[in-house]
Design a protein around this motif. Structure first.
Motif, mmCIF file in Angstrom:
data_model
loop_
_atom_site.group_PDB
_atom_site.id
_atom_site.type_symbol
_atom_site.label_atom_id
_atom_site.label_comp_id
_atom_site.label_asym_id
_atom_site.label_seq_id
_atom_site.Cartn_x
_atom_site.Cartn_y
_atom_site.Cartn_z
ATOM 1 N N PRO A 75 0.823 -1.223 0.000
ATOM 2 C CA PRO A 75 0.000 0.000 0.000
ATOM 3 C C PRO A 75 0.851 1.265 0.000
ATOM 4 O O PRO A 75 0.512 2.249 -0.664
ATOM 5 C CB PRO A 75 -0.827 -0.123 1.288
ATOM 6 N N ARG A 76 1.960 1.248 0.735
ATOM 7 C CA ARG A 76 2.824 2.429 0.775
ATOM 8 C C ARG A 76 3.463 2.671 -0.594
ATOM 9 O O ARG A 76 3.549 3.823 -1.061
ATOM 10 C CB ARG A 76 3.898 2.255 1.848
ATOM 11 N N LEU A 77 3.892 1.601 -1.257
ATOM 12 C CA LEU A 77 4.498 1.756 -2.575
ATOM 13 C C LEU A 77 3.496 2.324 -3.576
ATOM 14 O O LEU A 77 3.835 3.202 -4.384
ATOM 15 C CB LEU A 77 5.033 0.402 -3.067
ATOM 16 N N LEU A 78 2.269 1.837 -3.526
ATOM 17 C CA LEU A 78 1.241 2.340 -4.438
ATOM 18 C C LEU A 78 0.913 3.793 -4.120
ATOM 19 O O LEU A 78 0.811 4.633 -5.025
ATOM 20 C CB LEU A 78 -0.009 1.472 -4.338
ATOM 21 N N ALA A 79 0.750 4.104 -2.843
ATOM 22 C CA ALA A 79 0.426 5.480 -2.447
ATOM 23 C C ALA A 79 1.545 6.443 -2.839
ATOM 24 O O ALA A 79 1.282 7.568 -3.284
ATOM 25 C CB ALA A 79 0.179 5.544 -0.944
ATOM 26 N N ASP A 80 2.797 6.010 -2.697
ATOM 27 C CA ASP A 80 3.924 6.865 -3.067
ATOM 28 C C ASP A 80 3.946 7.143 -4.569
ATOM 29 O O ASP A 80 4.273 8.262 -4.992
ATOM 30 C CB ASP A 80 5.237 6.223 -2.633
ATOM 31 N N ARG A 81 3.603 6.150 -5.360
ATOM 32 C CA ARG A 81 3.551 6.366 -6.816
ATOM 33 C C ARG A 81 2.456 7.368 -7.183
ATOM 34 O O ARG A 81 2.647 8.237 -8.040
ATOM 35 C CB ARG A 81 3.326 5.037 -7.544
#
Length: 269
Positions: free
Chosen positions: A26-32
């Protein structure tokens, strides 16, 4: 163009992710999503600052808030960050065909007026494409209840999506939608109008007081609830009714009568 936010006005985006690993999907997706939004805003002349709220380290604090009804300083700081942000990106993992309990518990602590008209991108990650509708079936109604403004494009990433160009296209579309909302200033205008229309809350001294309790009422109620039937204020009436051939009062009626005798109210002031 007078209704648009001036290009020089900086904006703040709060990123909330409920991942528990480091790094989490979720953090990787949110950062993108956040990075694409910042790039899109920068291209239009608007500066954006991203501030992150990781729910994993706050898990114990969130649980304490749910149990006690009080926010400790760590959770209160997260709420203040949300309140001050111009937009939100929310991402959660999907467990057992639903949003994570950590994410939902944090949402349960959000004041109902905190996110009014705040633009938000909804995102989730999961181990299977079968859960792709969780974002629209669970997250969208949740933030609609909080009167936020979810963007039309929601995002879900399964393991096979990370290397797909389609995910990048959806991220770009969601980022563009969020950028347009931020530059228009529509959310801020709606929130301001809500504050003007919302009736002012009465100070504690001006609120309707409860009916005064009779002397010793609280102690009498505690004895009754503990099983001391001699403390039942309705006992005499019930026994007299039975002696005359009438049916005794039902338990629910008795409990209601107890509250009346003690001067209690079931409704808040």
């Amino acid at each position: 163009m007078s209704d648009l936010t001036p290009a020089a006005t900086p904006v703040t985006i709060a990123v909330v992710d409920a991942g528990v690993s480091d790094p989490s999907s979720p953090r990787l997706l949110a950062d993108r999503i956040a990075q694409k939004t910042v790039d899109t805003l920068r291209a239009s002349g608007t500066t954006a600052t991203v501030r992150s709220i990781g729910l994993g380290p706050l898990a114990t604090d969130i649980a304490q808030g749910i149990a006690s009804g009080m926010l400790n300083p760590a959770v209160q700081s997260a709420m203040e960050l949300l309140a001050s942000a111009d937009a939100v990106i929310a991402a959660t993992p999907v467990y057992k065909a639903g949003v994570s309990g950590l994410f939902k518990s944090f949402a349960d602590l959000i004041d109902n007026d905190l996110l009014i008209a705040k633009p938000i991108v909804l995102a989730a990650t999961g181990g299977s494409a079968r859960h792709a509708m969780v974002v629209d079936e669970q997250l969208r109604p949740l933030f609609a209840f909080l009167r936020a403004i979810p963007m039309p494009t929601s995002l879900y990433a399964a393991p096979e999506d990370w290397g797909s160009t389609d995910l990048g296209k959806r991220i770009a579309r969601a980022a563009q939608e969020l950028s347009v909302m931020l530059r228009s200033g529509a959310g801020r205008q709606i929130a301001d109008s809500e504050r003007h229309l919302r009736p002012a809350r009465l100070p504690p001294t001006a609120r309707r007081p409860r009916r005064a309790q009779s002397p010793g009422g609280a102690a009498l109620l505690r004895r009754f609830r503990a099983g001391d039937r001699s403390a039942d204020p309705a006992a005499g009436d019930r026994h007299r009714g039975t002696a005359c051939g009438q049916q005794p009062q039902l338990a629910g009626s008795r409990a209601h009568h107890v509250d009346d005798v003690l001067g209690l109210e079931s409704s808040p002031p």
